[in-house]
Design an enzyme around this catalytic site. Sequence first.
Site, PDB file in Angstrom:
ATOM      1  N   LYS A 236       1.085  -1.243   0.098  1.00 52.07           N
ATOM      2  CA  LYS A 236       0.066  -0.132  -0.403  1.00 52.07           C
ATOM      3  C   LYS A 236       0.886   1.511   0.005  1.00 52.07           C
ATOM      4  O   LYS A 236       1.696   1.038   0.304  1.00 52.07           O
ATOM      5  CB  LYS A 236      -1.071   0.009   1.122  1.00 52.07           C
ATOM      6  CG  LYS A 236      -2.024  -1.523   1.412  1.00 52.07           C
ATOM      7  CD  LYS A 236      -2.549  -1.302   3.171  1.00 52.07           C
ATOM      8  CE  LYS A 236      -3.272  -1.617   2.655  1.00 52.07           C
ATOM      9  NZ  LYS A 236      -5.083  -1.609   1.890  1.00 52.07           N
ATOM     10  N   ARG A 310     -10.329 -12.133   2.343  1.00 55.60           N
ATOM     11  CA  ARG A 310     -10.728 -12.973   1.894  1.00 55.60           C
ATOM     12  C   ARG A 310     -10.259 -14.218   2.001  1.00 55.60           C
ATOM     13  O   ARG A 310     -11.076 -15.358   2.180  1.00 55.60           O
ATOM     14  CB  ARG A 310     -11.329 -12.693   0.243  1.00 55.60           C
ATOM     15  CG  ARG A 310      -9.678 -12.250  -0.231  1.00 55.60           C
ATOM     16  CD  ARG A 310     -10.681 -11.185  -1.610  1.00 55.60           C
ATOM     17  NE  ARG A 310     -10.513 -10.782  -1.379  1.00 55.60           N
ATOM     18  CZ  ARG A 310     -11.082  -9.914  -2.386  1.00 55.60           C
ATOM     19  NH1 ARG A 310     -11.470  -9.731  -3.779  1.00 55.60           N
ATOM     20  NH2 ARG A 310     -10.930  -8.307  -2.647  1.00 55.60           N
TER      21      ARG A 310
END
Length: 463
Positions: A236, A310
Amino acid sequence: MTAHPSSPDTAPRASLPVHALRPEDIESFLGGLDEPAASYLRMKEFSAKAASVVLLPGQSGISLAVLGLGDHPDPSTFGDLPKQLPSSADWTLLPGHYDPGEAYLGITLGAYRFDRFRKPAAKLPRILVQNAPDRAKHLAEAVCFTRDLVNTPANHLGPKELADAGEALAARHGARSRRIGGAELASGYPALNAVGAGSERKPEILQFSWGENPALPLISLCGKGVCFDSGGYDLKPSSAMLRMKKDMGGAAIALGVAQAIMALDLPVRLEVRIGCVENSVSGHAMRPLDVLHTRAGLTVEVGNTDAEGRLVLADLLTDAAGAKPDWLIDFATLTGAARVALGPELPALFANDDRLADALIASGTALHDPLWRLPLWHGYESWLDSKIADMNSVASKPFSGAIVAALFLQRFVPAGTAWAHIDTYAWNDTTTPGKPEGGEAQSLIATVGAIEYLSSISVSERS
């Protein structure tokens, strides 16, 4: 860490009254005041606008306060009272045309401060809410507990510490807990283990169960507990890491829901699973294009290492579904796409069961903890196709990221299992009444209300 007003069962010292008024109450209230006080309130042009407060002077200083309720009071109407009332006195909110439970929630959540690492900035007033139900107290404590977890910096709350917090919660309520790590985690929960492999702080799963009566509905909660998310090799930018201590917000909300259920002693059986990991960069971290195994036996090609939540939930959902719960609900700070679609205040709800979705939506609307349902649009299923694995972890197209993530999770929920996925922000960007800037337990109260509803209906009505 938290600051609370007086609880309903705590008698205040000599206190001053707070009168809560709707617009139609003003004239009658003025008629009961002496002329100087009535003139003062008229001079202030008090119209009972929601959350407005006027302090009336008396011979010894302040004699009372009036709070405007507006036409439709809710918890936010009361959320600024801890700021607006002087702390030099104790206060009693007198009965009026409002729900005392909502008043208690608004005041308590508005008084919340995360002061673990500093001295409190200012003393808060003690406010007694007359006739506040115990239910409101338990909900407020659960929200504050969740906020504390989300607000704790990652160097003080890693995977172990998050699991510790869940284990301590289970112990307080007599729940049976176990922790899974090491070789058992690597073999039994391989996708979750891969997410945490890059960190020196080893991944763990905390499981606990509460309630044993097989005639009661089984509720299973799963939470994404990524204690810090660097993005992994798909790193990020620094600006996107500034709030990543909150990436365990899903686990914190799952624990908060569990705390409320157990404190309220709801007639359900409860199972909780939180995946406690840190997504870091190292020679042990998963890489883009790696192929991972999952607990369900499906293989996943890693399309982006920043789509790690996920993978954590995939193994948890597979495990949880094995017990055949009546309702399976997961919570996760899963996608930025959900925030693009709905903004920071409105969690996205996905569900494969309309009755479960309707219960959550109705509860959220009634209890001022809203959710918005988005579709599990099967036309996008092919976007998860992989040429070398059963599926990719991310879509081949740059659209509908929240929907695609939910479709990914659905592959790990067996047909016939009523399941809901809540994609939450778990954070307040700014301070508003009852919602200080920082960690937030979005969807907690809505979920507890929906579970209360399920627990109140008969077996035949559930089917």
